[in-house]
Design a protein around this motif. Structure first.
Motif, PDB file in Angstrom:
ATOM      1  N   ASN A  47       0.842  -1.193   0.000  1.00 55.47           N
ATOM      2  CA  ASN A  47       0.000   0.000   0.000  1.00 55.47           C
ATOM      3  C   ASN A  47       0.885   1.253   0.000  1.00 55.47           C
ATOM      4  O   ASN A  47       1.924   1.285   0.655  1.00 55.47           O
ATOM      5  N   THR A  68      -0.048  -9.756  -5.673  1.00 53.57           N
ATOM      6  CA  THR A  68      -1.019  -8.933  -4.964  1.00 53.57           C
ATOM      7  C   THR A  68      -0.686  -7.463  -5.155  1.00 53.57           C
ATOM      8  O   THR A  68       0.481  -7.067  -5.038  1.00 53.57           O
ATOM      9  N   TRP A 107      -4.137 -10.115  -7.714  1.00 56.34           N
ATOM     10  CA  TRP A 107      -5.129  -9.938  -6.655  1.00 56.34           C
ATOM     11  C   TRP A 107      -5.031  -8.501  -6.180  1.00 56.34           C
ATOM     12  O   TRP A 107      -3.992  -8.077  -5.671  1.00 56.34           O
ATOM     13  N   PHE A 108      -6.118  -7.745  -6.364  1.00 57.30           N
ATOM     14  CA  PHE A 108      -6.137  -6.346  -5.940  1.00 57.30           C
ATOM     15  C   PHE A 108      -6.758  -6.259  -4.555  1.00 57.30           C
ATOM     16  O   PHE A 108      -7.860  -6.746  -4.325  1.00 57.30           O
ATOM     17  N   ASP A 109      -6.033  -5.637  -3.636  1.00 59.07           N
ATOM     18  CA  ASP A 109      -6.458  -5.485  -2.249  1.00 59.07           C
ATOM     19  C   ASP A 109      -7.536  -4.405  -2.178  1.00 59.07           C
ATOM     20  O   ASP A 109      -7.265  -3.231  -2.393  1.00 59.07           O
ATOM     21  N   ASN A 110      -8.776  -4.808  -1.865  1.00 59.14           N
ATOM     22  CA  ASN A 110      -9.895  -3.861  -1.807  1.00 59.14           C
ATOM     23  C   ASN A 110      -9.761  -2.841  -0.691  1.00 59.14           C
ATOM     24  O   ASN A 110     -10.389  -1.784  -0.732  1.00 59.14           O
ATOM     25  N   LEU A 111      -8.975  -3.129   0.317  1.00 58.00           N
ATOM     26  CA  LEU A 111      -8.830  -2.211   1.443  1.00 58.00           C
ATOM     27  C   LEU A 111      -7.706  -1.204   1.237  1.00 58.00           C
ATOM     28  O   LEU A 111      -7.567  -0.261   2.005  1.00 58.00           O
ATOM     29  N   ASN A 115      -4.447   1.735  -4.972  1.00 61.63           N
ATOM     30  CA  ASN A 115      -4.408   0.922  -6.184  1.00 61.63           C
ATOM     31  C   ASN A 115      -5.492   1.289  -7.194  1.00 61.63           C
ATOM     32  O   ASN A 115      -5.658   0.611  -8.182  1.00 61.63           O
ATOM     33  N   ASP A 116      -6.225   2.357  -6.963  1.00 64.60           N
ATOM     34  CA  ASP A 116      -7.324   2.682  -7.862  1.00 64.60           C
ATOM     35  C   ASP A 116      -6.868   3.298  -9.181  1.00 64.60           C
ATOM     36  O   ASP A 116      -7.674   3.494 -10.078  1.00 64.60           O
TER      37      ASP A 116
END
Length: 128
Positions: A47, A68, A107-111, A115-116
């Motif tokens: 992140n 990820t 795998w994109f971490d939604n939290l 990463n948007d």
């Protein structure tokens, strides 16, 4: 004829000698500009960090490993110089009973907060 074969051999050997391989695992960020990036285990862009992959890079997974994205990835190839993501050994890919012959994909971490704005342009994805 012999001179042209010898010249061709020197060109091929010169290109091979300049090829670079980067081996990665764990946390990754920065810029990948090697000819080949060899993924040796699961990897993650943390992140608030970024990974830039230059055109022409081949990302080769040595097994069923996850990529990820908690941060940001910019994989921007060119129309005539794309970026490739694939597994090194496809043996066993035909079987639905196991994960042999594939890599685990992105795998994109939604939290995650950063990463948007990840992008993939002119990329090839195989055996994921």
């Amino acid at each position: 004829m012999r001179l042209s074969i010898l010249f061709s051999l020197f060109i091929i050997l010169g290109i091979s000698a300049n090829a670079s391989i980067l081996q990665v695992s764990g946390e990754v960020s920065g810029t990948w500009n090697a000819d080949t990036v060899q993924v040796m285990d699961d990897i993650i862009v943390p992140n608030n960090q970024s990974l830039f992959i230059n055109p022409g890079v081949k990302v080769i997974f040595d097994g069923y490993y996850y990529f990820t994205i908690a941060g940001q990835i910019q994989a921007n190839g060119l129309e005539n110089d794309s970026i490739s993501f694939f597994v090194s050994d496809t043996t066993g890919l035909h079987s639905l009973e196991n994960n042999n012959g594939a890599w685990a994909g992105f795998w994109f971490d939604n939290l995650a907060t950063s990463n948007d704005s990840s992008t993939f342009d002119y990329c090839q994805f195989k055996y994921g």
